[in-house]
Design an enzyme around this catalytic site. Sequence first.
Site, PDB file in Angstrom:
ATOM      1  CE  LYS A  19      -3.850  -2.321   2.373  1.00  0.00           C
ATOM      2  NZ  LYS A  19      -4.657  -2.357   3.617  1.00  0.00           N
ATOM      3  CE1 TYR A  59      -9.457  -3.276   0.529  1.00  0.00           C
ATOM      4  CE2 TYR A  59      -8.677  -1.270  -0.508  1.00  0.00           C
ATOM      5  CZ  TYR A  59      -8.435  -2.398   0.255  1.00  0.00           C
ATOM      6  OH  TYR A  59      -7.163  -2.639   0.738  1.00  0.00           O
ATOM      7  CG  ASN A 122      -3.435  -2.659   7.088  1.00  0.00           C
ATOM      8  OD1 ASN A 122      -3.340  -2.084   6.005  1.00  0.00           O
ATOM      9  ND2 ASN A 122      -4.458  -3.448   7.389  1.00  0.00           N
ATOM     10  CG  HIS A 125      -4.904  -6.264  -0.554  1.00  0.00           C
ATOM     11  ND1 HIS A 125      -6.097  -6.395   0.114  1.00  0.00           N
ATOM     12  CD2 HIS A 125      -4.986  -7.102  -1.623  1.00  0.00           C
ATOM     13  CE1 HIS A 125      -6.872  -7.259  -0.538  1.00  0.00           C
ATOM     14  NE2 HIS A 125      -6.223  -7.701  -1.599  1.00  0.00           N
ATOM     15  CD  GLU A 136      -8.455  -9.162  -3.810  1.00  0.00           C
ATOM     16  OE1 GLU A 136      -9.218  -8.735  -2.932  1.00  0.00           O
ATOM     17  OE2 GLU A 136      -7.293  -9.563  -3.546  1.00  0.00           O
TER      18      GLU A 136
HETATM   19  N1  UDP Z   1      -9.478  -0.929   7.505  1.00  0.00           N
HETATM   20  C1  UDP Z   1      -9.507   0.235   8.265  1.00  0.00           C
HETATM   21  N2  UDP Z   1     -10.230   0.248   9.428  1.00  0.00           N
HETATM   22  C2  UDP Z   1     -10.923  -0.827   9.875  1.00  0.00           C
HETATM   23  C3  UDP Z   1     -10.890  -2.006   9.105  1.00  0.00           C
HETATM   24  C4  UDP Z   1     -10.161  -2.029   7.924  1.00  0.00           C
HETATM   25  O1  UDP Z   1      -8.890   1.218   7.896  1.00  0.00           O
HETATM   26  O2  UDP Z   1     -11.552  -0.750  10.934  1.00  0.00           O
HETATM   27  C5  UDP Z   1      -8.709  -0.958   6.257  1.00  0.00           C
HETATM   28  C6  UDP Z   1      -7.358  -1.666   6.409  1.00  0.00           C
HETATM   29  O3  UDP Z   1      -6.416  -0.979   5.583  1.00  0.00           O
HETATM   30  C7  UDP Z   1      -7.657  -3.039   5.842  1.00  0.00           C
HETATM   31  C8  UDP Z   1      -8.626  -2.698   4.712  1.00  0.00           C
HETATM   32  O4  UDP Z   1      -9.428  -1.672   5.260  1.00  0.00           O
HETATM   33  O5  UDP Z   1      -6.478  -3.689   5.401  1.00  0.00           O
HETATM   34  C9  UDP Z   1      -9.477  -3.810   4.217  1.00  0.00           C
HETATM   35  O6  UDP Z   1     -10.137  -4.409   5.300  1.00  0.00           O
HETATM   36  P1  UDP Z   1     -10.327  -5.979   5.378  1.00  0.00           P
HETATM   37  O7  UDP Z   1     -11.275  -6.251   6.496  1.00  0.00           O
HETATM   38  O8  UDP Z   1     -10.658  -6.525   4.024  1.00  0.00           O
HETATM   39  O9  UDP Z   1      -8.876  -6.494   5.863  1.00  0.00           O
HETATM   40  P2  UDP Z   1      -7.643  -7.167   5.112  1.00  0.00           P
HETATM   41  O10 UDP Z   1      -8.199  -8.222   4.166  1.00  0.00           O
HETATM   42  O11 UDP Z   1      -6.895  -6.073   4.389  1.00  0.00           O
HETATM   43  O12 UDP Z   1      -6.812  -7.781   6.204  1.00  0.00           O
END
Ligand code: UDP
Length: 160
Positions: A19, A59, A122, A125, A136
Amino acid sequence: VFCRAYIPGVRERTLVAVKPDGVQRRLVGQIIQRFETRGFKLVGLKMLQASEDLLAQHYASLNRKPFYPSLLRYMNSGPVVAMVWEGHNVVKSTRMLVGDTNPAEAKPGTIRGDFSIHISRNIIHASDSVEVAQAEIALWFRRSELMEWECCDHGSVYQL
Ligand code: UDP
């Protein structure tokens, strides 16, 4: 061509994206290194500024979440490095390498657990299922951008 057909699922693929915060913090090399040293095969790699349209599709399942607008702004804030990794069980293994979505819960030794602190930044992805990975990869890469090649150490990573 000659040996990998013996290992079921060895051609599984997953989408990984460093990211914008991971790119800014110059973590791309260390992230790629973790996948390479594990034994996975890189079959696609590019740096791009993800469009709002691409991110909205990527997303789509989160578009009713309160964090969705800021997530799109963050992901659109600078270049990302998208890659496709291939190997046996790569989708699940990658999720384990990456660690929990919330870095506060991510174990030390995982990418998020070692390099990040807050869920909003974080750094990486990774697709969360084989079906999602296929969708994807099709969204982020053209077929011509994915390489078919043999790793010369295939027989050392997998049983022949
Ligand atoms: N995210 C966020 N706040 C939250 C949950 C998710 O900013 O409370 C962001 C974070 O960058 C995360 C992304 O949204 O990686 C996608 O969320 P997902 O639940 O799909 O998690 P991932 O698959 O990335 O672990």
